[in-house]
Design a protein around this motif. Structure first.
Motif, short mmCIF file in Angstrom:
data_model
loop_
_atom_site.label_atom_id
_atom_site.label_comp_id
_atom_site.label_asym_id
_atom_site.label_seq_id
_atom_site.Cartn_x
_atom_site.Cartn_y
_atom_site.Cartn_z
N ARG A 176 0.84 -1.20 0.00
CA ARG A 176 0.00 0.00 0.00
C ARG A 176 0.87 1.25 0.00
N THR B 168 3.01 1.63 -3.31
CA THR B 168 2.26 2.11 -4.47
C THR B 168 2.11 3.62 -4.39
N ARG B 169 1.70 4.08 -3.22
CA ARG B 169 1.48 5.52 -3.06
C ARG B 169 2.78 6.29 -3.29
N HIS C 184 4.43 6.20 -6.98
CA HIS C 184 3.69 7.04 -7.92
C HIS C 184 3.86 8.51 -7.59
N THR D 190 2.95 -1.65 -10.46
CA THR D 190 2.04 -1.13 -9.43
C THR D 190 0.59 -1.56 -9.68
N GLN E 131 -1.99 -4.29 -7.18
CA GLN E 131 -3.35 -4.09 -6.64
C GLN E 131 -4.16 -5.37 -6.73
N ARG F 83 -3.24 -7.67 -3.85
CA ARG F 83 -3.70 -7.38 -2.50
C ARG F 83 -5.17 -7.68 -2.30
N GLY G 51 -7.50 -10.26 1.36
CA GLY G 51 -6.70 -9.05 1.59
C GLY G 51 -6.26 -8.87 3.03
#
Ligand SMILES: Cc1cc2nc3c(=O)[nH]c(=O)nc-3n(C[C@H](O)[C@H](O)[C@H](O)COP(=O)(O)OP(=O)(O)OC[C@H]3O[C@@H](n4cnc5c(N)ncnc54)[C@H](O)[C@@H]3O)c2cc1C
Lengths: 315, 386
Positions: free
Chosen positions: A260, A263-264, A267, A285, A289, A292, A297
């Motif tokens: 999580r 990815t944030r 980017h 990336t 997703q 997850r 999850g």
């Protein structure tokens, strides 16, 4: 567990990298991914070279198989390495040609969309205690549009009595190795996205200096590397221990949290260029997703970890 | 779960009546997807919408009367674009907002007479040509050059423009680009920039698509020997930085309408209901945390609007609002993925699309890091130069 890579491991991974250089990678991934296709040629090369047998191999084992899953995923190999390299051998089932679907839907529910569901000829369905290995008719699957690198489809419902019911306890085997395997896949992809971002931070100049010279970004890259290292060792440890419930759930919970954040941050640090489809960052990336969402999850990984440690009531 | 957070505090009865008018106007535009432009064909619908708004005077709500505006409070603009965002119908156009207000402040009477009437009526659309491959956060590094022509068939009184802009939103359907370019020495940074208005159909201008993860399109805009009359320069030569900064300041209250978040959350909550996730206490706790943050961002938006109405400096409250709002839109979008249900991956469902779209929001319109730096420097005087 030995922390240093052994010579055998190194030789093995080098050989795998050579193979993946030819049958995987960003260029190749864009093409089958665009068609939503499974890479049968890659699977066949992996089989011929013995990589699908690492799990039970005398000179290797589950940890080596997990390292291989990580590499295949990092190279965007369009196959299903988790069932092939980990779950099937852990269940003692024979090898299978073509994609294998994994599912562990809540009791009474059909599985949601699964990776390569429209091409899979076999599904391993983990129930509460037992696992069912059932043949699938790809013609019955319902593909759903996917923006996340892997093709997705709802598989045809498995009727009761269909397929082979495996012994008690096999559902836990599937969940454990699936958690380890999906986490290993995530590790491979996270490392690639991270390396790409670090390179960018070095190469890009803003305000007359390297982007990576700004402390606000340095700290975030450093924190990411802590998360990635933690995830890596938790996943290897769980593989080394044979994917027991607690270790595999802890590894998956931590990896999902790392994913999580990664990815944030990747980017964000890449700015606008990382948001374009021409740039490679999204090849990893977006696939992350999809990973997850598997096995319920983060919520389910955490519940599984607390149930394993403190009993079902605590979950 | 009911959606009970309210923004409708603090507006006057007339303003609330205006909201009612906006809502009834919007019933004619449901289904228009001009907020996200998920389909390229949306552009035509948006163009029509802007003309309809223009005819009602709603593109010039807060323009002074002497420029043909309605002379109303910026609160009206806020309400209009907030409801547009909730309905996902459109974002505020650059032309009648930023460009028109900058023209009123820095343009010549001739420029105002030439551009303002069509902007007011929604007949002209602008895009913003600021960023370049090597000038994003560091905007003073802009390299696109406007060279004054000393002689030749067109000069003097003309510029020749060469260079490239990138990430330009809407350039593929706008009429003009509001172009920040270098007129000073190569190393003159913010002291050597000027703003030109350039029609996109001028010879030498090429617009090409840059596809993004949300299925949308940004653009590269190239300029090769493009002739632009000096009469289309806004503000003095080399004074472009000031023009751009002041243009930014007057549009902050509509840049990121908070009702978009309320809509995002509504869609997420509806999805958890459809998938049966809403019975899980972990999910409910997450949703309630998000609802609190929606209220926070709405409060920050109103605080910002208050500063704009009072004419006080708004850069810091605008940065607070943009930071909190864009991070929240991402956290709402992420929640569906994190609930661990592969239904969230089905392409182009509400929640799935939200994830791919939201990652753009903390970059476009000034990055989160730029906002954080601005707060640290402007609110607290923290600066590396002491
Ligand atoms: C959806 C979208 C629409 C856009 N529309 C337009 C448009 O219409 N017109 C236009 O001109 N531009 C537009 N842009 C471009 C946008 O303004 C730039 O992307 C933005 O300014 C960032 O620039 P960059 O991408 O070059 O990133 P960079 O400036 O290279 O930054 C990369 C990363 O480093 C961070 N960073 C930079 N400097 C520092 C620092 N000193 N300290 C800490 N961190 C730092 C940034 O915050 C970012 O996270 C758009 C972008 C997007 C995503």
């Amino acid at each position: 567990m030995d922390f240093e890579r052994s010579d055998t491991q190194r030789a093995l991974l080098d050989a795998l990298d050579t193979l993946l250089g030819r049958y995987a990678g960003t260029g190749r991934s864009r093409e089958p991914a665009a068609r939503g296709a499974y890479d049968h040629a890659l699977e066949s090369e992996l089989r011929t070279a013995g990589f699908l047998d690492l799990f039970g191999d005398d000179g290797a084992g589950p940890l080596e198989a997990t390292l291989a899953v990580e590499r295949i995923s990092a190279a965007l190999g369009a196959v299903t390495p988790v069932p092939h390299l980990l779950v099937l051998p852990a269940l003692g089932l024979p090898a299978h040609t073509g994609p294998v679907a994994l599912a562990a839907p809540p009791a009474g529910e059909e599985p949601g969309p699964v990776r390569y569901g429209a091409e899979a000829g076999l599904i391993l369905l983990a129930g509460a205690d037992r696992c069912v290995a059932a043949p699938l008719d790809p013609g019955q699957a319902e593909p759903v549009p996917s923006a996340y690198g892997f093709p997705l489809a709802r598989v045809a419902p498995v009727a009761s009595g269909q397929g082979a019911e495996l012994p008690p306890g096999t559902a836990a085997t599937v969940r454990g190795w699936w958690r380890v395997g999906a986490s290993a896949e995530a590790l491979g992809m996270m490392r690639q996205a991270f390396d790409l971002t670090v390179r960018y931070a070095k190469d890009r100049t803003v305000f007359g200096r390297a982007l990576g010279s700004f402390q606000a970004l340095q700290h975030r890259l450093a924190e990411l590397s802590v998360l990635l290292e933690g995830a890596r060792w938790l996943v290897y440890e769980a593989a080394f221990l044979g994917a027991p419930a607690e270790a595999s759930a802890v590894a998956a919970a931590h990896t999902t949290a790392a994913l999580r954040r990664l990815t944030r941050e990747t980017h964000q640090i890449m700015g606008a260029v990382g948001l374009t489809r021409e740039h490679d960052l999204h090849l990893w990336t977006l696939r992350l997703q999809a990973l997850r969402a598997e096995l319920g999850g983060m919520r389910a990984h955490r519940r599984a970890a607390s149930a394993a440690r403190w009993g079902a009531a605590a979950a | 779960m009911a959606d009970t957070v309210g923004t409708d505090v603090g507006f006057t009865a007339e303003e609330e009546a205006f909201r009612g008018e906006v809502l009834s106007f919007l019933t004619g535009y449901q289904g228009l997807d001009g907020y996200f432009h998920r389909r390229e064909s949306s552009a035509e619908g948006v163009r029509k919408l802007y003309r309809a708004l223009g005819e009602r005077g709603w593109l010039s709500l807060s323009w002074p009367r002497e420029f043909g505006g309605m002379g109303r409070s910026p609160a009206y603009e806020f309400i209009l674009w907030d409801e547009m965002a909730y309905a996902r119908v459109a974002r505020p156009p650059m032309g009648p907002g930023l460009v028109a207000k900058a023209l009123m402040a820095h343009g010549t009477p001739e420029q105002c007479a030439r551009f303002l009437p069509d902007l007011r009526l929604g007949r002209t659309n602008f895009c913003l040509g600021y960023s370049e491959p090597d000038a994003g956060s560091d905007l003073a590094a802009v390299r696109t050059r406007a060279t004054p022509l000393a002689d030749g068939p067109d000069g003097p009184g003309w510029y020749e423009v060469d260079g490239a802009k990138c990430w330009t939103s809407n350039a593929h359907w706008a009429d003009h680009i509001w172009l920040l370019c270098r007129t000073g020495a190569a190393d003159s940074r913010s002291r050597g920039l000027s703003v030109l208005i350039v029609p996109l159909d001028r010879p030498g201008v090429t617009v090409s698509p840059i596809p993004t993860h949300d299925g949308g399109r940004l653009n590269e805009v190239r300029f090769e020997g493009v002739r632009v009359p000096a009469a289309d320069r806004v503000g003095a030569e080399n004074d472009g930085w000031r023009v751009v900064a002041s243009a930014l300041a007057v549009e902050r209250h509509v840049q990121f309408p908070p009702k978009r978040l309320r809509r995002d959350l509504r869609d997420l909550v509806a999805w958890t209901g459809r998938t049966g996730l809403d019975g899980d206490p972990v999910v409910r706790r997450r949703l309630s945390g998000l609802a609190v943050r929606v209220a926070e961002v709405e409060a920050l938006a109103l605080a910002l609007l208050g500063e704009i109405i009072s004419g006080r400096p708004s850069a810091v409250p605008a940065a607070h609002h943009k930071l909190a709002g864009t991070l929240l839109t991402q956290d709402i979008a992420r929640a569906a993925m994190e609930f661990g249900n592969s239904e969230a991956l089905i392409k182009d469902s509400d929640v799935e699309f939200m994830w791919r779209q939201a990652i753009l929001e903390t970059i476009g319109g000034g990055t989160s890091e730029v906002m954080r730096g601005l707060v640290a420097r402007q609110a607290f005087g923290l600066d590396s130069r002491g």
